[in-house]
Design a protein around this motif. Structure first.
Motif, mmCIF file in Angstrom:
data_model
loop_
_atom_site.group_PDB
_atom_site.id
_atom_site.type_symbol
_atom_site.label_atom_id
_atom_site.label_comp_id
_atom_site.label_asym_id
_atom_site.label_seq_id
_atom_site.Cartn_x
_atom_site.Cartn_y
_atom_site.Cartn_z
ATOM 1 N N GLY A 1 0.828 -1.202 0.000
ATOM 2 C CA GLY A 1 0.000 0.000 0.000
ATOM 3 C C GLY A 1 0.857 1.244 0.000
ATOM 4 O O GLY A 1 0.470 2.275 0.550
ATOM 5 N N GLY A 2 2.016 1.155 -0.615
ATOM 6 C CA GLY A 2 2.982 2.250 -0.582
ATOM 7 C C GLY A 2 2.622 3.455 -1.402
ATOM 8 O O GLY A 2 3.359 4.446 -1.402
ATOM 9 N N THR A 3 1.483 3.410 -2.106
ATOM 10 C CA THR A 3 1.029 4.589 -2.847
ATOM 11 C C THR A 3 -0.208 5.212 -2.203
ATOM 12 O O THR A 3 -0.776 6.157 -2.735
ATOM 13 C CB THR A 3 0.690 4.233 -4.316
ATOM 14 N N GLY A 4 -0.635 4.670 -1.053
ATOM 15 C CA GLY A 4 -1.824 5.159 -0.362
ATOM 16 C C GLY A 4 -1.561 6.392 0.478
ATOM 17 O O GLY A 4 -0.469 6.972 0.457
ATOM 18 N N HIS A 5 -2.567 6.782 1.261
ATOM 19 C CA HIS A 5 -2.509 8.012 2.049
ATOM 20 C C HIS A 5 -1.284 8.065 2.951
ATOM 21 O O HIS A 5 -0.495 9.025 2.897
ATOM 22 C CB HIS A 5 -3.781 8.134 2.885
ATOM 23 N N LEU A 6 -1.104 7.066 3.788
ATOM 24 C CA LEU A 6 0.059 7.015 4.676
ATOM 25 C C LEU A 6 1.233 6.326 3.992
ATOM 26 O O LEU A 6 2.390 6.716 4.170
ATOM 27 C CB LEU A 6 -0.298 6.274 5.973
ATOM 28 N N GLY A 7 0.933 5.306 3.190
ATOM 29 C CA GLY A 7 1.988 4.530 2.553
ATOM 30 C C GLY A 7 2.924 5.347 1.686
ATOM 31 O O GLY A 7 4.141 5.124 1.681
ATOM 32 N N LYS A 8 2.374 6.316 0.967
ATOM 33 C CA LYS A 8 3.238 7.104 0.083
ATOM 34 C C LYS A 8 4.216 7.963 0.880
ATOM 35 O O LYS A 8 5.349 8.200 0.434
ATOM 36 C CB LYS A 8 2.404 7.967 -0.857
ATOM 37 N N LEU A 9 3.798 8.418 2.067
ATOM 38 C CA LEU A 9 4.703 9.194 2.914
ATOM 39 C C LEU A 9 5.813 8.320 3.471
ATOM 40 O O LEU A 9 6.973 8.744 3.567
ATOM 41 C CB LEU A 9 3.924 9.843 4.055
ATOM 42 N N ILE A 10 5.465 7.081 3.833
ATOM 43 C CA ILE A 10 6.478 6.140 4.302
ATOM 44 C C ILE A 10 7.457 5.832 3.166
ATOM 45 O O ILE A 10 8.681 5.823 3.365
ATOM 46 C CB ILE A 10 5.814 4.848 4.811
#
Length: 306
Positions: A12-21
């Motif tokens: 989920g690295g492109t999601g709301h929190l995932g992209k920030l991580i």
């Protein structure tokens, strides 16, 4: 590349929190010295976020997740939300175990559902997923739960739903005495920063990070929030308290926002009462400054669009 640098997968690295991580992992602060490969699990490798991450050096994976997918990976961070089915999350855990992954961060974050004094079905899947990871991992897979209280960046987004009525200048909390109950909030940026630090520390030495960790970016009661809003907009906000009985029923029916409001009002999201890991991930705030609720209210012009 340093011999101590690690390889990380973000589901989920492109999601709301995932992209920030993902962006934090890919930043010059950590890469390539401490972070080597960053693999982002995404449904769509053509999305603008996926392309942005790819340009920064991420590997985008869209197919089924198997042990071969995670070969050589040290840490898996699960940033998938509620909508991702449990069997897919379980498959990720099994693949991580089969691939010899060292550390797994389940999709916890937010509120610890085990602290609530009411059954919240909406959180049940989180508990099940974490328990499953520990059961399948059998101690070989380090499982770390991260709890950060409320998401600071979502106060404005969900203001009416959580009891902040900007037009009518009222702030309403749930439960007797709830207006003065402290609530921990952590900005999404700070959650991302902390998750990356936990990942690096746990991969290097699993014993250095507890199985359950809490971070506390900032704290505010609804009364204090009303004071901040009053000061920012120049009009006094009234503070009200509601009976919690109606919300208990909604929680039992699976209402996510009701569960949050109940947890806030009952003091279940006051992480200052226990030991936080703030100093472990950000000693003396030398790495970054935690965003405060005071700064957030100003940034959002009193929780209103600019």
């Amino acid at each position: 590349m340093s011999s101590s640098s690690i390889n990380v997968v973000v589901a989920g690295g492109t999601g709301h929190l995932g992209k920030l991580i993902s962006k934090t992992l890919l930043s010059p602060v950590y890469r390539p010295g401490q972070i080597n490969r960053v693999v982002v699990l995404s449904r769509d490798d053509s999305s603008s976020v996926a392309q942005e991450l790819k340009a920064l050096g991420a590997e985008i994976h869209t197919g089924p997740v198997q042990a071969d997918t995670l070969k050589g990976i040290d840490v898996v961070i699960n940033a998938w939300g509620f909508m991702v089915p449990g069997d897919i999350k379980n498959a990720l855990v099994r693949a991580a175990v089969d691939a010899g992954v060292k550390v797994y961060f389940p999709s916890e974050f937010g509120v610890d559902p085990r602290t609530l004094d009411v059954e919240a079905k909406i959180f049940a899947s989180k508990v099940e997923q974490t328990d499953y990871a520990r059961e399948v991992g059998k101690g070989a897979l380090k499982v770390v739960e991260i709890y950060n209280g409320g998401f600071l960046g979502q106060i404005a987004q969900y203001a009416p739903a959580v009891g902040i009525d900007i037009p009518n200048k009222t702030v309403t909390s749930v439960g007797q005495g709830s207006a003065t109950a402290r609530v921990t909030f952590t900005s999404e940026r700070d959650i991302a920063y902390s998750t990356v630090r936990f990942a690096i520390l746990a991969a290097q030495d699993p014993s250095s990070v507890a199985d359950k960790v809490c971070i506390s970016g900032t704290n505010a009661s609804w009364s204090h929030l009303a004071e901040l809003l009053s000061k920012e907009v120049g009009t006094k906000f009234e503070v009200k308290e509601l009976d919690d009985a109606p919300l208990r029923k909604k929680i039992e029916e699976g209402d996510f926002i009701a569960a949050l409001r109940y947890a806030y009002g009952k003091g279940h999201v006051d992480l200052t009462t226990g030991q936080t890991s703030n100093e472990l991930v950000n000693p003396g705030q030398e790495l970054w400054k935690w965003e405060t609720v005071e700064e957030y209210v100003k940034k959002t012009n009193g929780l209103s669009p600019a």
